[in-house]
Structure formats: structure tokens, C-alpha cells
Write a protein that holds these residues in place. Structure first.
Motif, PDB file in Angstrom:
ATOM      1  N   GLU A 199     -18.923  -6.273  -8.348  1.00  0.00           N
ATOM      2  CA  GLU A 199     -17.561  -6.107  -8.907  1.00  0.00           C
ATOM      3  C   GLU A 199     -16.315  -5.770  -8.120  1.00  0.00           C
ATOM      4  O   GLU A 199     -15.212  -6.600  -8.069  1.00  0.00           O
ATOM      5  CB  GLU A 199     -17.689  -5.383 -10.054  1.00  0.00           C
ATOM      6  N   ARG A 246     -15.221  -8.971  -5.695  1.00  0.00           N
ATOM      7  CA  ARG A 246     -15.395 -10.174  -6.207  1.00  0.00           C
ATOM      8  C   ARG A 246     -14.493 -11.456  -5.683  1.00  0.00           C
ATOM      9  O   ARG A 246     -14.942 -12.406  -5.649  1.00  0.00           O
ATOM     10  CB  ARG A 246     -14.957 -10.267  -7.972  1.00  0.00           C
ATOM     11  N   TRP A 247     -13.380 -10.873  -5.118  1.00  0.00           N
ATOM     12  CA  TRP A 247     -12.382 -11.533  -4.538  1.00  0.00           C
ATOM     13  C   TRP A 247     -12.256 -11.548  -3.054  1.00  0.00           C
ATOM     14  O   TRP A 247     -11.402 -12.424  -2.381  1.00  0.00           O
ATOM     15  CB  TRP A 247     -11.019 -11.589  -5.079  1.00  0.00           C
ATOM     16  N   PRO A 297      -7.500  -5.958 -17.028  1.00  0.00           N
ATOM     17  CA  PRO A 297      -7.202  -7.084 -16.811  1.00  0.00           C
ATOM     18  C   PRO A 297      -7.413  -8.014 -15.671  1.00  0.00           C
ATOM     19  O   PRO A 297      -7.334  -7.324 -14.564  1.00  0.00           O
ATOM     20  CB  PRO A 297      -5.528  -7.242 -17.120  1.00  0.00           C
ATOM     21  N   TYR A 298      -7.630  -9.067 -15.503  1.00  0.00           N
ATOM     22  CA  TYR A 298      -7.952 -10.078 -14.451  1.00  0.00           C
ATOM     23  C   TYR A 298      -6.699 -11.128 -14.436  1.00  0.00           C
ATOM     24  O   TYR A 298      -6.651 -11.797 -15.344  1.00  0.00           O
ATOM     25  CB  TYR A 298      -9.312 -10.697 -14.327  1.00  0.00           C
ATOM     26  N   ILE A 299      -6.073 -11.218 -13.305  1.00  0.00           N
ATOM     27  CA  ILE A 299      -5.096 -12.129 -13.356  1.00  0.00           C
ATOM     28  C   ILE A 299      -5.651 -13.311 -12.119  1.00  0.00           C
ATOM     29  O   ILE A 299      -5.511 -12.626 -11.065  1.00  0.00           O
ATOM     30  CB  ILE A 299      -3.779 -11.690 -13.316  1.00  0.00           C
ATOM     31  N   GLU A 300      -5.809 -14.476 -12.099  1.00  0.00           N
ATOM     32  CA  GLU A 300      -6.129 -15.270 -11.136  1.00  0.00           C
ATOM     33  C   GLU A 300      -4.987 -16.518 -11.055  1.00  0.00           C
ATOM     34  O   GLU A 300      -5.167 -17.203 -11.889  1.00  0.00           O
ATOM     35  CB  GLU A 300      -7.425 -15.764 -11.176  1.00  0.00           C
ATOM     36  N   ASP A 317      -4.785 -13.072  -6.740  1.00  0.00           N
ATOM     37  CA  ASP A 317      -5.677 -12.581  -7.883  1.00  0.00           C
ATOM     38  C   ASP A 317      -5.349 -10.959  -8.175  1.00  0.00           C
ATOM     39  O   ASP A 317      -5.406 -10.214  -7.134  1.00  0.00           O
ATOM     40  CB  ASP A 317      -7.041 -12.608  -7.488  1.00  0.00           C
ATOM     41  N   ALA A 318      -5.326 -10.625  -9.214  1.00  0.00           N
ATOM     42  CA  ALA A 318      -4.959  -9.237  -9.541  1.00  0.00           C
ATOM     43  C   ALA A 318      -5.666  -8.358 -10.682  1.00  0.00           C
ATOM     44  O   ALA A 318      -6.203  -9.094 -11.473  1.00  0.00           O
ATOM     45  CB  ALA A 318      -3.533  -9.021 -10.032  1.00  0.00           C
ATOM     46  N   LYS A 319      -6.199  -7.255 -10.566  1.00  0.00           N
ATOM     47  CA  LYS A 319      -6.792  -6.267 -11.563  1.00  0.00           C
ATOM     48  C   LYS A 319      -6.161  -5.128 -11.492  1.00  0.00           C
ATOM     49  O   LYS A 319      -6.629  -4.199 -10.814  1.00  0.00           O
ATOM     50  CB  LYS A 319      -8.165  -6.541 -11.134  1.00  0.00           C
ATOM     51  N   ARG A 352      -4.443 -16.342   0.355  1.00  0.00           N
ATOM     52  CA  ARG A 352      -4.983 -15.663  -0.961  1.00  0.00           C
ATOM     53  C   ARG A 352      -4.786 -14.367  -0.848  1.00  0.00           C
ATOM     54  O   ARG A 352      -5.323 -13.495   0.046  1.00  0.00           O
ATOM     55  CB  ARG A 352      -6.246 -15.882  -1.164  1.00  0.00           C
TER      56      ARG A 352
END
Lengths: 343, 489
Positions: free
Chosen positions: A21, A24-25, B414-417, A267-269, A233
Motif C-alpha cells: 500500500e 502503490r504508486w 482520499p486517493y487522487i489520480e 497521484d496524491a493521497k 509522474r
């Protein structure tokens, strides 16, 4: 299972991958089929000067995983240290650096990641420990090569009353992870974690932070901004945990990104994990393109489009750079950004 | 103010979970446990065609090979899937032609449900009752379907899933599993193998469904997991609003509820799906006995300019684990998600949404309000993603969490792609407790602490409540108050 143990055992299966997890990116297992052989030793005296050499009281060089391993600051002492993490060639290397700042000590770490065109795999672990009322500012300039894979993992332990401020600036790498984990004791300790990424071509950068507020009266401010173009990315993962009983915590996190091409990705979390009720926590996250109106306005005034874009982008990033405390380092950071936006 | 007063009175009248009762009706059980024979038994019991049985068996095969996921921020003892009943139908008397012939115990159950939804009148056949079409699911089998005729005149098909499988196999075969594929996830796959019943809605092109469609799901038999399967199709230019409300009796064994809801929205069509969920949350002290609500809900906006709106009020269940999602495939399609999730006692909720932008100029909006009290834990988990082709995609997300008490937890994940340069995503989240100043102000004006809290909480969730259809909004407001009962002081 970690990057360090993968480098030691040369077992690629030990690398974190997209099924983990937290990674993941930033999939290393899928990228690196075979862990490279250990890197050769470097002749440090043959290296060019680092970006911050002129500002520092002392310069420490870690070249291909070898070199200085400790920075110590006595109680009440104050100093500026340049820390250069140099990677050359196609090998793999790992280094571990510990930083101890005793009661009321002051330290500015001017850290630079300097890579060449090689396909290296580099891991750097930093353990920072701040005594009561100590103050540390860490400024990181990550200029890796386009083929390099870099993982930097900092663990920060704060004592009550300590102040830790960090600004990480990166232009990415083939794959790059700049991670900061902070144990926040509350007790009026103050934390600032900022980041900037400017990514082009097929570069990748991952700014990951995790802050755990363990007791009452802690503050955290986070601001990360970035720009991606071409097929680059960017990854931002920010986690703030407020443990049970850590009341009166004030934590803010912001991440704002500009995507300047159709094939770039962000990609952000931004994550909050709260176990106390008397807290004030918030995060904001935006991803978008440059403001067309502002661009139009600038062009109307005779500024060529490329220049107008660079100006607007610089202004966008500028907010983070302005927060850097060390004045001379701030100007170096600004110049570094300008070069990348116009280059 | 009247509503608040009513709420307060309602709370005062409540001591324990009022829907905690078990109606004793003869059950037609499948034996305990799960194997291919049980799947065959369920299929045979429901007179299903061969293709349906094959579909179920295929799902069961796949399920055997899957592993139960554990990534959600919830913890519960491992479920023993062999220790559950997978089929329980109320015993049928010879073809009940009208409501009078329906098992009186069953009607009694509706009465006890007590929520003054006018559906009860409809069920009781009262003249002049408002027009809500009710498809009542009583432990896995639709017992009675009203207003079928009027709907039929409009061309709307609203029936139980088992009936749809018999009467409209072409529609079912075409759309079932097309939004949530059989092996989408562990619980959806289990559902595909053993689903008991559920609702089926088809709204033909250009038709605006003449009434709100609503369903009661009610878990009744001891130890019987309920696996509904709902499929709603809005054909080109159609519109339908669907209400789902839930209550369940009290018991000691944990009950698994793994439903699947699939929405298919074609060009220019719109579906509004509202849920009020009030299942038994378990013992407030120990958390024992509550419902596990592991549901897969997904809408596929296949058509251009199609629209889906999910509104949910989640106050019950011991564990809620669900993410009503929108796949925005059609150009200019839009998705909305409005949610109130309240946890108290030992409840755990991990809920949110996914907005997957695939088409150009797609829009989505997420408003999530989480309230945790007692020793509960409340997590918002959401994904917003834009495909490279989703040029001009737009999302706005707001997640607010409110904490009441020292021992509860609120999380935001939150996940933002974002995968193209022409989309715009905004996300903001806050976590705070009730403002002491506001509480003080309200109490100074003569409200008790509990009343003051209710007033502030109602204000906090207002943005979502106003998205609910009228009759649901009133009920939901009461639920919010009941759920937070005893959380202050």
C-alpha cells in the motif's frame, strides 16, 4: 523487506512494489528485475563542488554509500553542514547517516543528491534526533540522473519544544522516493514539512511523509507544490496521525499540482488518522492546469507564451520557496527552480 | 425548531434499539454452510433457468480461489462462511393474490418497523395512500410488489430479481454483472454465487418513472446472511429515483450482509439512489451482535450526458464497508455522492466513493460528512481518478469529520489520480470537534446539552440531508439524533 535488505541480499523480491500500500504508486519490484552489484568506491577528491559548499561550516560527502556517517551538535552549539549524497555508475549502494542535535542546538543541513547518467540504485537512511528546544532546518536539493533510482528515508525524532523545518526540492529520477517520518511529541514542538517537485520527460518523484502526534500541543504545517510535464509522474503521500490524548494538535497539509501536458500524471493521497477530539486538522489538495485567464492576461501584455508559463509556474512554486529560512540557501533553491523551468 | 423538538421527543421515547425484535415465521432454510450443492439448492428453489445456475456456479468457483480482503480500517473476528445459512424464504401459502392473504406475522413485522413511512399504508392497501411502489424484501425473497400495474403502463419494469430472471431474461443476461463483474471483489463474488433476491428496475427510453421506487430490506432469520442483488437500468433519456431503507432485528450472532447494487445509465438518463441504513449496530458496550454490511454499489454512466446521484445516510451496522461508485464513461456524464456516516458505541465504518473519470468533460462532486462518537471509528476512503482521455474532467470533494468524545476516531484517506493536463480536481478535508462556543451559545438559550448537540449536528449534515427526497430527509434527521443518543455527557 526493504530497499536496504534488497541491496544487501541482491534479492529483487525484497523490493517494495505496487502491492504494498505505501508503495502503490512507486513500484520498485516491477521496475528492477535484478538488483545491481555493489557500487565501486569513488575518488572523492575528483568530484566537483556541491551546490551548497560555499554556505557550510563543514561539508560531508557520502559517495556511492561510503563516507561520513554522523553529524553531532553540542548543547547550545550552532552550525551549518552541507551533506552531499553522490551516486555514480550502475551499482547499488546504501548509506546510513545519524544526526544528533542536543538541547537547544541549532543545525542547518544543506543536503544534496547528486547523480550522474548511470543506472544506479541508491538508498540513504537518515536518523535525526532533536533534543529539547533544538532547531533544525533541512533543505534538500535532489538532482538525480534520469536513469537513477533513489530512495531516501529520513526518520525524525523530536523532543518537546524542538523545531524542525524541511524543504525538499526535486527534479525526480527514473524512480525516486523521498520519505520523511516524524515522531512528534507535542509539547509545543513545531514541524514544517514542505516539498517542491519539477518533473519533465519520463521522470518520477514520490514525496511521502508520515507524522505522528503523540501528545498534546503539537503543530504541523505542510505545503507541497509541484509541476509535471511530458510523461512525468509525481506522487504525494502525506499522512498525519493524531494519537489518542494528543489534544490541541493543530495540523494543516496542502498539496497543489500543475499538470502541463496530456500524458503527465499526479497521484496524491493526503491522509488524516485522528484518535483525539480536541484537534484542528485539515488538508487540501488540488490538481489542475495553469489558469487560462492569467495566461491570457500575461500574453496580452506582450509576454511570450513560454515566458508567461514559466512566470506563472514560478509564482506558483514560489510560495513554498519563500518559506525556506536560510536566506542564501533559499536563493540557491530559487535559481535551481528557475533553471529547470526555463531549461 | 419543530423538527428538533420532534427529534428530541423521539430520542426520549427510545431506550434501546427499537427495531430489535424477531418475528417468528416458519422459515424455509437451506442447510448451513456453503458448497456447490447449496448454490444449486438456491437456484432450484427459485426455479432458475440453466444459464443462471451456470453463472452462479462459475461465481462460486471463482470465490473459492479468492482471498478475503483486509485493507479496510475495520477489525472483526474472522467470518466462518460455513457457519451461515445462505437461503431462508418465508413459507409460501398457496399463491397469495392480495395483501390480505399475506402472512399476518409478516404484516405485523412491517407494523413493528414503526418508521412512519407511508409504504405501510400502501402495503396495508389503504385507499388514497401515496404512490410509492414498494418491493418489500423479507429475508431474501420479495413478498409483495405493489403498483406494478401503474408502473407497467409507463413501461417501467419493477420487480424482484427472481421474477426478472424468469420474465425478462434478455435484460438480465445483458446487464447483470456488467457493472460489477462476478469476480470484482471477494464479497461481490460471494453474492453472485448465492444471491437470494433483490430488486430489478428497467425504465424504458424517454420515460420519467411516475413515482419514487422504494424497497425495504430487512434481515430477519437468525444467522441468515442476506445477499441482495439489485439492478437498475435507466435507458436513454429515462429518469428514476430509488429509495432504499433498512432496519433489522436484534440478535447476538453477527450477520453478514453482502449486497451488490448495479446501476446502468444510458444516454441522457439519470438515476437517483438514496439509502437510509439503520441496521442493528451491535451492543454499544461490547459491539457484539451487530450487522456486517459489506456492500458493493456501483453505477456505470455508459451514455453521454448521463447522471447518477448517490445519497446515503449510514447510521447502523456494526461494520460498514462500502463505496458507492460512479464509472463516468460517457462524455459529459456526471456523478454525485452525498454521504452522512455516523458511528457510535463500538461501530466501525469505512466508507466513501470512487469517481472514475473516463469520458471527456465528466464531472463529479463528493460531499461526505462523518460523525464519530463513543468508541467508534469512522473512515472516509475515496478515489477520484481521471483517465488520459478524460479531458476537462472536474471534481470537487469535501470531507468533514466531527468527533464527539475522547475515545472515537475519524480518518480520511482520499486517493487522487490525475492522468491528463486538462482536468481539475479539488479536495478538502477537515476534522474538528463540536465547537464549545456554539454549544455554550445554544445551551445559554435554554437547550439541554443533548438538544444543543443535535442542533449543531443537524447543521453539520445539512448539505447532505437536503439531497434526500423529502420523506427520507425527515426520517434521516431522526435517525441522526437517535444514533448519537447518549454520546455526550
Amino acid at each position: 523487506m526493504s530497499v536496504v535488505s534488497a541491496i544487501r541480499t541482491r534479492d529483487a523480491a525484497e523490493l517494495p512494489g505496487k502491492r504494498d500500500e505505501a508503495w502503490r504508486w512507486t513500484d520498485l519490484r516491477g521496475l528492477i528485475r535484478q538488483v545491481p552489484a555493489p557500487s565501486d568506491e569513488l575518488d572523492v577528491s575528483a568530484l566537483h563542488a556541491g551546490p551548497f559548499d560555499a554556505l557550510a561550516d563543514e561539508v560531508l560527502v557520502v559517495a556511492n554509500g561510503r563516507g561520513a556517517a554522523h553529524i553531532g551538535v553540542e548543547p547550545g552549539e550552532s552550525k551549518v553542514v552541507a551533506l552531499r549524497i553522490v551516486s555514480r555508475g550502475d551499482g547499488a549502494h546504501a548509506a546510513r547517516i545519524s544526526v544528533d542535535v542536543e538541547v537547544a542546538g541549532r543545525l542547518t543541513i544543506l543536503e544534496s543528491y547528486e547523480g550522474d547518467a548511470g543506472g544506479y540504485l541508491s538508498q540513504t537512511g537518515l536518523m535525526l534526533s532533536l533534543g529539547k528546544d533544538a532547531a533544525v532546518e533541512r533543505i534538500v536539493l535532489a538532482s538525480d540522473g534520469a536513469e537513477g533510482v533513489t530512495v531516501s528515508q529520513a526518520e525524525v525524532d523530536l523532543a518537546p519544544g524542538a523545531r524542525f523545518a524541511q524543504s525538499v526540492l526535486t527534479s525526480g529520477a527514473r524512480r525516486q522516493r523521498l520519505e520523511t517520518v516524524v515522531r512528534h511529541p507535542g509539547g509545543h514542538a513545531d514541524l514544517r514539512l514542505d516539498g517542491v517537485y519539477l518533473l519533465a520527460d519520463k521522470r518520477h518523484a514520490d514525496l511521502t511523509t508520515a507524522v505522528t502526534h503523540q501528545a498534546v500541543d503539537g503543530t504541523t504545517q505542510q505545503l507541497t507544490k509541484g509541476v509535471v510535464r511530458d510523461q512525468a509522474r509525481a506522487v504525494f503521500q502525506g499522512k498525519i496521525v493524531v494519537a489518542e490524548g494528543a489534544d490541541r494538535t493543530d495540523a494543516r497539509m496542502g498539496h497543489h499540482a500543475l499538470i502541463l501536458s496530456d500524458r503527465a500524471e499526479v497521484d496524491a493521497k493526503p491522509e488524516l488518522e485522528i484518535y483525539a477530539d480536541d484537534v484542528s486538522c485539515a488538508h487540501g489538495n488540488t490538481v489542475g492546469a495553469l489558469d487560462d485567464d492569467a495566461l491570457f492576461y500575461a500574453r496580452q501584455r506582450g509576454i511570450p507564451e513560454d515566458e508567461a508559463r514559466a512566470l506563472l509556474t514560478e509564482a506558483f512554486i514560489g510560495e513554498v520557496v519563500d518559506r525556506i529560512g536560510h536566506e542564501a540557501a533559499r536563493e540557491i533553491a530559487r535559481a535551481w527552480i528557475g533553471e529547470r523551468l526555463r531549461g | 425548531m419543530a423538527a428538533v423538538k420532534q427529534t428530541v421527543e423521539h430520542v426520549a421515547s427510545l431506550e434501546k434499539y427499537k427495531h430489535g425484535f424477531v418475528t417468528d415465521i416458519e422459515q424455509d432454510f437451506a442447510p448451513k454452510g456453503l458448497n456447490a450443492d447449496i448454490v444449486r439448492f438456491i437456484s432450484a428453489k427459485k426455479d432458475e433457468p440453466e444459464w443462471m445456475l451456470a453463472w452462479r456456479l462459475d461465481a462460486f468457483e471463482r470465490w473459492l480461489a479468492m482471498e478475503e480482503p483486509d485493507w479496510a480500517k475495520v477489525s472483526f473476528p474472522r467470518i466462518d462462511y460455513q457457519d451461515s445459512y445462505y437461503y431462508a424464504a418465508p413459507k409460501k401459502k398457496e399463491g397469495p393474490k392480495s395483501l390480505d392473504e399475506v402472512d399476518p406475522d409478516l404484516l405485523e413485522t412491517y407494523k413493528k418497523l414503526g418508521i412512519p413511512l407511508r409504504e405501510q399504508e400502501v402495503l396495508a392497501g389503504v385507499e388514497g395512500a401515496p404512490r410509492y411502489a414498494v418491493d418489500a424484501v423479507f429475508d431474501s425473497v420479495s413478498v409483495v410488489t405493489t403498483f406494478k400495474k401503474e408502473l407497467a403502463q409507463a413501461g417501467v419494469i419493477f420487480c424482484s430479481m427472481s421474477e426478472a430472471i424468469r420474465e425478462h431474461p434478455e435484460l438480465v443476461r445483458r446487464y447483470l454483472g456488467s457493472v460489477v463483474p462476478v469476480s470484482d471483489n471477494y464479497f461481490a463474488c460471494l453474492n453472485a454465487a448465492v444471491f437470494s433476491d433483490g430488486s430489478f428496475v428497467y425504465v424504458p427510453p424517454g420515460v420519467r418513472c411516475p413515482m419514487e421506487l422504494s424497497t425495504y430490506f430487512r434481515i430477519n432469520a437468525e444467522n441468515s446472511g442476506q445477499f441482495e442483488r439489485t439492478l437498475i437500468i435507466a435507458d436513454k433519456g429515462a429518469y428514476v429515483s430509488y429509495l432504499e431503507g433498512c432496519t433489522a432485528p436484534m440478535r447476538d450472532e453477527n450477520q453478514l450482509h453482502a449486497a451488490v447494487v448495479e446501476l446502468v445509465v444510458l444516454d441522457d438518463a439519470e438515476i437517483k439512489y438514496s439509502t437510509v441504513q439503520n441496521w442493528y449496530p451491535g451492543d454499544p458496550e461490547t459491539g457484539k451482535g451487530g450487522i456486517y454490511n459489506f456492500v458493493t454499489k456501483r453505477a456505470d454512466c455508459r451514455g453521454d450526458r448521463s447522471k447518477v446521484s448517490w445519497t446515503q445516510v449510514e447510521t447502523g451496522s456494526s461494520i460498514t464497508w462500502k463505496y458507492p461508485s460512479c464509472v463516468l464513461r460517457g462524455n459529459e456524464s456526471s456523478g454525485e455522492f452525498y454521504s452522512i456516516a455516523i458511528t457510535n458505541g463500538r461501530q466501525q465504518a469505512d466508507t466513501g466513493t470512487k469517481m472514475i473519470h473516463l469520458g471527456a468533460n465528466t464531472r463529479s462532486r463528493i460531499i461526505s460528512k462523518g460523525i464519530s462518537a463513543g468508541r467508534s471509528s469512522n473512515t472516509y476512503r475515496g478515489l477520484v481518478s481521471a483517465h488520459p482521455k478524460a479531458k476537462g474532467a472536474r471534481n470537487f470533494t469535501q470531507c468533514d469529520s466531527l468527533l464527539i468524545g475522547k475515545h472515537c476516531a475519524a480518518h480520511t484517506v482520499p486517493y487522487i489520480e490525475a492522468r491528463n493536463g486538462q482536468s481539475k480536481f479539488e479536495h478538502e478535508a477537515t476534522t474538528t470537534r463540536l465547537s464549545e462556543d456554539q454549544l455554550f451559545y445554544a445551551m445559554q438559550r435554554g437547550l439541554s446539552q443533548e438538544e444543543a448537540v443535535q442542533l449543531l449536528v443537524n447543521g453539520f449534515v445539512k448539505d447532505v440531508l437536503q439531497e434526500l427526497p423529502m420523506e427520507f430527509a425527515v426520517e434521516a434527521q431522526k435517525l441522526v439524533a437517535i444514533s448519537l443518543e447518549g454520546s455526550v455527557g
